[in-house]
Design an enzyme around this catalytic site. Structure first.
Site, short mmCIF file in Angstrom:
data_model
loop_
_atom_site.label_atom_id
_atom_site.label_comp_id
_atom_site.label_asym_id
_atom_site.label_seq_id
_atom_site.Cartn_x
_atom_site.Cartn_y
_atom_site.Cartn_z
N PHE A 60 0.91 -1.28 -0.27
CA PHE A 60 0.11 0.06 0.21
C PHE A 60 1.06 1.15 -0.08
CE2 PHE A 60 -2.66 3.26 1.85
CZ PHE A 60 -4.06 2.98 1.03
N ASP A 101 1.84 -5.07 8.74
CA ASP A 101 0.56 -4.47 8.46
C ASP A 101 -0.61 -5.47 8.36
OD1 ASP A 101 -1.66 -2.99 7.22
OD2 ASP A 101 -0.19 -1.67 5.99
N TYR A 152 -11.11 0.55 11.02
CA TYR A 152 -12.47 0.91 10.33
C TYR A 152 -12.76 0.03 9.15
CZ TYR A 152 -8.68 3.39 7.60
OH TYR A 152 -7.35 3.53 7.10
N LYS A 153 -11.89 -0.99 9.06
CA LYS A 153 -12.29 -2.10 7.99
C LYS A 153 -13.41 -3.03 8.46
CE LYS A 153 -8.06 -1.05 5.44
NZ LYS A 153 -8.58 -0.09 4.55
#
Length: 397
Positions: A121, A198, A223-224
């Site tokens: 990412f 991560d 928040y996922k």
């Protein structure tokens, strides 16, 4: 592949009623932002009226000060396979990554190489680029296939006596590839280096055993699959064995041994508390508590089983309806090598995703031509998924 029959046999189906309903056909982006829980709405009102409103500043001494570590312990127990005292909540994922990588680099003096992969990412890559420039370190890149992910063999090829830190994602954000954490961690340790994982796309949907796997550091957003809401604070895991040697670089008053001493010099708190910097984001932590309760109730292994069934459904639909339309898949077919989302590729998806959203189907787009089907097991039904995929097929024809 009857979605109605699959829903009828789903032991987790009743959890869907716990989430706030939206007037859409299919929400296929649960791996980016989870749906809110109904109970969260009530709990937020109760917090404003009864806790913040009534207790005011007294509430800091009545629990708020300890929320980074108490909530961290809950995340560790429910989702990480981590014993108490190793997980803390606060800051964004980006800031947490910076803290952990800097701490890991400084814990390996004399070593100057940071290892990462080209398909990770952007935040992960950008943070390491900044740290390398800041500390005079060298970046060693693993040229990972965007359609798969980083393997233990690839890691072993680039690490050596100069390696200080390896930063990788457990689940690749684009392909959904599930990395072999134990094997890679073991290879990194064999080279004398430290690893930072991560967990943003795996926490809450893939069982984790951080203590058992001897992981050094890990960071993840909430928040996922933890449904903490937009901008919810991230968490950091630091293995107990590193608490006496690892020092985070952002020295704030809340990470001091005695915050209210207001002393002339910084003295870090003992244990995981030292990784706190500023004032805890108390309001931002509230929604994830509710989701952690739900994950705990359902069980992470059952959630993983439902997740695997949902992603397998996508592959079945692809084989029957999408492949003939020129769609490709960038996600491993083998369930043991994929996380909770499937990425479909087609040159038209950049233009089609906004059209799908207008029709009530909400996936997301990832360049160059990928559409991610992100499936949050406790809030997603097979019927909803099937309806969304049918509209995808219709839009392509």
């Amino acid at each position: 592949m009857d979605p109605v029959a699959l829903d009828a046999a789903d032991p987790l189906a009743h959890f869907r009623d716990r989430f706030v309903a939206a007037d859409i056909v299919a929400y296929l982006d649960g791996n980016s932002l989870g749906r809110p829980l109904r109970v969260t709405r009530d709990n937020l009102v109760r917090f404003v009226d009864d806790v913040w409103g009534e207790r005011l500043i007294r509430a800091w001494d009545e629990g708020w000060m300890e929320t980074p570590t108490t909530l961290g312990d809950t995340i560790g127990r429910v989702t990480l396979g981590a014993a108490p005292g190793q997980t803390v909540v606060g800051d964004s994922t980006t800031v947490m990554l910076y803290k952990l990588v800097r701490a890991a680099l400084d814990a390996r003096p004399g070593r100057t190489e940071l290892v990462l992969d080209t398909a990770n990412f952007p935040t992960d890559r950008y943070v390491l680029e900044g740290i390398a420039a800041e500390r005079g370190a060298t970046l060693r890149w693993i040229d990972a296939d965007p359609a798969s992910g980083v393997t233990a063999e690839q890691v072993a090829e680039v690490i050596g006596p100069r390696t200080a830190v390896v930063l990788l994602s457990h689940v690749a954000y684009r392909s959904g590839y599930l990395a072999d954490v134990p094997a890679i961690t073991n290879a990194v340790h064999h080279a004398g280096a430290l690893v930072v994982w991560d967990l943003c796309h795996s926490v809450g949907v893939v069982p984790l055993r951080l203590d058992e796997w001897n992981v050094d550091f890990a960071v993840g957003c909430t928040y996922k699959y933890l449904n903490g809401g937009p901008g919810a604070p991230a968490f950091a895991y630091v293995a107990t064995a590193l608490h006496d040697t690892a020092r985070q670089p952002i020295q704030g008053w809340m990470g001091a041994a005695d915050p209210f001493a207001m002393g002339p010099a910084y003295q870090p708190a003992a244990g995981i508390r030292q990784f706190v910097s500023g004032t805890p984001p108390v309001v931002g932590m509230l929604p994830m508590r509710d989701m952690l309760d739900l994950v705990d109730e359902a069980g992470i292994d059952a959630i993983r089983a439902k997740s695997t069934a949902l992603t397998s459904f996508v592959f079945d639909f692809f084989d029957e309806h999408l492949e003939r339309l020129g769609v490709r898949v960038s996600t491993p077919r083998e369930a043991e090598w994929r996380g909770g989302h499937v990425t479909l590729d087609h040159p038209a998806f950049r233009e089609l995703v906004p059209q799908l959203q207008k029709r009530g189907v909400i996936p997301d787009f990832r360049p160059p031509d990928g559409m991610r089907i992100g499936l949050s097991p406790l809030s997603t039904s097979f019927t909803e998924l099937a309806a969304g995929l049918r509209i995808v097929a219709e839009t392509l024809t």
